[in-house]
Write an enzyme that holds these catalytic residues in place. Structure first.
Site, PDB file in Angstrom:
ATOM      1  N   ASP A   7       0.881  -1.160   0.000  1.00 16.50           N
ATOM      2  CA  ASP A   7       0.000   0.000   0.000  1.00 16.50           C
ATOM      3  C   ASP A   7       0.926   1.220   0.000  1.00 16.50           C
ATOM      4  OD1 ASP A   7      -2.303   1.663   0.359  1.00 16.50           O
ATOM      5  OD2 ASP A   7      -1.927   1.679   2.515  1.00 16.50           O
ATOM      6  N   ASP A   9       0.000   5.066   1.364  1.00 21.78           N
ATOM      7  CA  ASP A   9      -0.113   5.942   2.535  1.00 21.78           C
ATOM      8  C   ASP A   9      -0.108   5.146   3.832  1.00 21.78           C
ATOM      9  OD1 ASP A   9      -0.462   8.556   1.212  1.00 21.78           O
ATOM     10  OD2 ASP A   9      -2.224   7.597   0.374  1.00 21.78           O
TER      11      ASP A   9
END
Length: 297
Positions: A7, A9
């Site tokens: 991922d 953030d």
């Protein structure tokens, strides 16, 4: 070869409070929108998947009317303009270095690249923002070896598994060949929904969430000093800090930091949904565990 899918953030960098929040607030000020989120208010907004969706959440009928947004088409146009500006502000913050890479990211990426692993990012954040964070976190050379799946390439955002299913298809991967690194319950749900083993590195807004189903939950990947594998305070997030293990259902070894051997051991365990008992990162295993899902813009 195996694949390592990140991922963005909260995983590559802890971006929310010092990146996305000020970028949202600057954008609202630029467009004369009378909204400024506090850190506490933003803690609720991170539960909404997607930046445009977060922006849309402020538009009560009264506020929309006061801004001259008379119909759905006007609202859609405004939100697109706001989000474009917000992405530009966010990229400026990334390039200014206000959000350093999380501990261990550059190290584990280098280890995986040297071993021939496929590298990817799967995020429903805007692609320009994702690429900016990735380049800042691992350097331009390593960033060039990543496949990036981001933005609106899929219609449903996390916790829907669409972004991970899309990545598997584009990379021609079987779920047994990949491991995901996530930081939020929504991200974990998305990865599990795609049948993927998942390592969770908790971030500022997600430490108390429910990570049931994760193979391993740690404070960070860890960045022990050379020759001092146990240096630094557990979970400190500082250079030299070790990875604090919060839950370890897979029962893998974490020798002060998550390394390639740790990832290989996770891949050797049964995959989610295969019917094998793999344990769960529940409150019984982890007294700090969880309860609120989040995903990033």
């Amino acid at each position: 070869m195996p694949a390592l899918i990140f991922d963005c953030d909260g995983v590559l960098a802890d971006t929310e409070q010092h990146g996305h929040l000020p970028a949202f607030n600057q954008t609202f000020a630029d467009f004369n929108v009378p909204v400024q989120w506090s850190a506490a208010e933003y803690a609720d907004k991170v539960k909404i998947g997607g930046g445009k969706e977060r922006m849309r959440s402020i538009l009560t009928p009264d506020l929309a009317d006061s801004l001259g947004l008379k119909d759905d088409a006007a609202v859609d146009q405004a939100v697109r303009a706001w989000h474009q500006r917000k992405t530009a502000v966010y990229k400026e913050l990334v390039e200014a270095g206000v959000m350093p890479a999380r501990p261990g990211i550059a190290r584990i990426v280098q280890e995986a690249y040297d071993a021939g692993w496929t590298l990817a990012v799967a995020s429903t954040s805007a692609e320009p923002a994702v690429r900016a964070v990735l380049t800042h976190a691992v350097g331009e050379s390593l960033a060039g070896h990543f496949a990036v799946f981001a933005g609106d390439v899929v219609p449903k955002k996390k916790p829907a598994p669409d972004i991970y299913l899309f990545a598997l298809k584009e990379l021609n991967l079987d779920p047994d060949e990949a491991i995901v690194v996530e930081d939020s319950a929504n991200g974990l749900r998305a990865a599990l929904g795609a049948g993927l083993r998942t390592l969770v590195t908790v971030s500022g807004y997600t430490r108390e969430e429910d990570f049931t189903g994760a193979s391993l939950v740690v404070s960070s990947l860890g960045e022990p000093k050379s020759g001092e594998p146990n240096s630094g305070e557990p979970g400190s997030g500082e250079p030299g800090g070790t990875a604090e293990v919060l839950a370890n259902p897979a029962g893998v070894d974490v020798p002060g930091a998550v390394n390639l051997a740790t990832l290989q051991a996770i891949l050797a365990r049964p995959r989610p949904g295969t019917g094998a008992a793999t344990g769960a990162a529940t409150g019984a295993d982890n007294p700090t565990a969880p309860s609120t899902p989040t995903e990033t813009p």
